[in-house]
Design an enzyme around this catalytic site. Structure first.
Site, PDB file in Angstrom:
ATOM      1  N   PRO A   1      47.304  34.298  40.061  1.00  0.00           N
ATOM      2  CA  PRO A   1      46.284  35.013  40.832  1.00  0.00           C
ATOM      3  C   PRO A   1      45.286  35.694  39.897  1.00  0.00           C
ATOM      4  CG  PRO A   1      48.492  35.536  41.616  1.00  0.00           C
ATOM      5  CD  PRO A   1      48.668  34.795  40.335  1.00  0.00           C
ATOM      6  N   LYS A   2      44.040  35.782  40.340  1.00  0.00           N
ATOM      7  CA  LYS A   2      43.013  36.492  39.564  1.00  0.00           C
ATOM      8  C   LYS A   2      42.955  37.930  40.063  1.00  0.00           C
ATOM      9  CE  LYS A   2      38.222  36.343  38.010  1.00  0.00           C
ATOM     10  NZ  LYS A   2      38.026  37.793  38.221  1.00  0.00           N
ATOM     11  N   TRP A   3      43.371  38.843  39.201  1.00  0.00           N
ATOM     12  CA  TRP A   3      43.429  40.255  39.558  1.00  0.00           C
ATOM     13  C   TRP A   3      42.081  40.900  39.295  1.00  0.00           C
ATOM     14  CZ3 TRP A   3      47.994  41.568  41.769  1.00  0.00           C
ATOM     15  CH2 TRP A   3      49.064  40.688  41.566  1.00  0.00           C
TER      16      TRP A   3
ATOM     17  N   ASP B  30      41.053  38.082  43.664  1.00  0.00           N
ATOM     18  CA  ASP B  30      39.709  37.557  43.524  1.00  0.00           C
ATOM     19  C   ASP B  30      39.646  36.044  43.351  1.00  0.00           C
ATOM     20  OD1 ASP B  30      36.994  38.054  43.439  1.00  0.00           O
ATOM     21  OD2 ASP B  30      36.933  38.241  41.269  1.00  0.00           O
TER      22      ASP B  30
END
Length: 346
Positions: free
Chosen positions: A33-35, A183
């Protein structure tokens, strides 16, 4: 401080792509996941802790709770790369909150200490640069990932991002995890080295468009031209501010000011609104105009009733009636609890 990798270090970056990589025959990819928070690298050597920002500044003064967490939860000698985030509850679901994170950057120590208690941050690690006396930047990501899991084994204020080599699962995450305030998806080659400052990773972000009513503008800090265009959407018959569009060229700023200035509701007065946390005092002032123009903008995601970030001007929509621009056009993500994303670490 005496570590095999010393601050400052410019973090390895990602280049944008339209889709999650899944090249047949190519070396395997790891997806995560894009944090969407503050990028940070934590350096710990005993009691000495430095939290380096992407620009090389020490963020430790703004996040004292993370300095303490690093001393309590991380190995004595370690360098880990990740993201700082602050959670908030929206409609009963825990999400990352950009607003709550942004206000943590404050010059007054008293306020920093207060916010550290009221809105404590977490560190989500996704790479390891060094452990003990070993520099890991020349090791493949598969090795660095194992070192990261050893360095952050618990479920305290320091966490570890989940990963997968399954591109289809990563595509599901892309949709599902947005509800937790994430994101998009980031991909790294399993055999890739850690290259500071280079765009060796792939990122796929959420991109959408919406038609909004132009409700006002701010003058550029230079005093000439338009600095940002303020936008609204209708809800229950009321026009509500949802954010702003900026980043115009010098010529475009002057063109837009000439267009909007004759539409001022009161030529002698300005309105006071929510100030920008990243600009000087006075940036809260804006100039209301007649709500007659509709513009299409590109945005990534919402936080509550507002755009999470500054949006991008796409084009004018003279075919749209302002009253038709409501919240119902926005794509609403699935609700997904932040701590469900941090699989197996509660």
């Amino acid at each position: 401080m005496d570590l095999p990798v010393m601050p400052p270090v410019t973090p390895m970056l990602a280049k944008a792509a339209a889709k999650i990589p899944n090249d047949p025959g190519a070396s395997a990819w790891s997806h995560e996941p894009k944090w969407d928070g503050f990028r940070a690298i934590i350096f710990r050597d005993g009691d000495e802790v430095v939290i380096g920002s992407r620009g090389g500044k020490d963020l430790g003064r703004y996040f004292p709770e993370l300095v303490e967490a690093a001393r309590e939860e991380l190995p004595d000698r370690v360098v880990v790369d990740g993201e700082i985030g602050v959670q908030a509850v929206f409609d009963g679901v825990r999400r990352l909150s950009w607003d709550a994170l942004s206000i943590r950057i404050h010059p007054a120590k008293s306020r920093v200490d207060m916010l550290a208690e009221q809105t404590p941050a977490m560190f989500i690690g996704f790479d390891a640069l060094a452990t003990r006396d070993k520099d890991l930047t020349k090791e493949p990501f598969s090795v660095r990932r194992e070192a990261l899991l050893e360095a952050i084994p618990g479920a305290g204020r320091c966490r570890v991002s989940r990963v997968t080599t399954d591109a289809d699962l990563a595509q599901n995450w892309f949709s599902e995890f947005e509800g937790a305030g994430l994101d998009g998806v980031v991909s790294k080659r399993l055999d890739g080295l850690y290259v500071p400052g280079k765009r060796e990773m792939i990122k796929v972000k959420h991109k959408r468009s919406a038609d909004c009513v132009v409700i006002g503008y701010r003058v550029h800090k230079s005093g000439t031209g338009l600095g940002s265009m303020l936008l609204g959407l209708y809800a229950d018959g009321e026009l509500r501010m949802v954010g702003g569009a900026g980043a115009f060229s010098d010529a475009k700023r002057i063109e837009l000011q000439k267009l909007l200035e004759p539409m001022r509701l009161d030529p002698d007065n300005v309105a006071e609104g929510e100030p920008s946390r990243w600009k000087e005092k006075g940036s809260a002032q804006w100039i209301p105009i007649r709500p007659e123009l509709v513009v299409e903008v590109g945005y990534d995601q919402m936080e509550g009733p507002r755009f999470r970030h500054t949006v991008q001007f796409v084009r004018w929509r003279p075919d749209r009636d302002p009253e038709s621009c409501g919240y119902e056009q926005l794509e609403v993500p699935l609700t997904y609890d932040l701590f469900d994303v941090l699989e197996g670490q509660d």
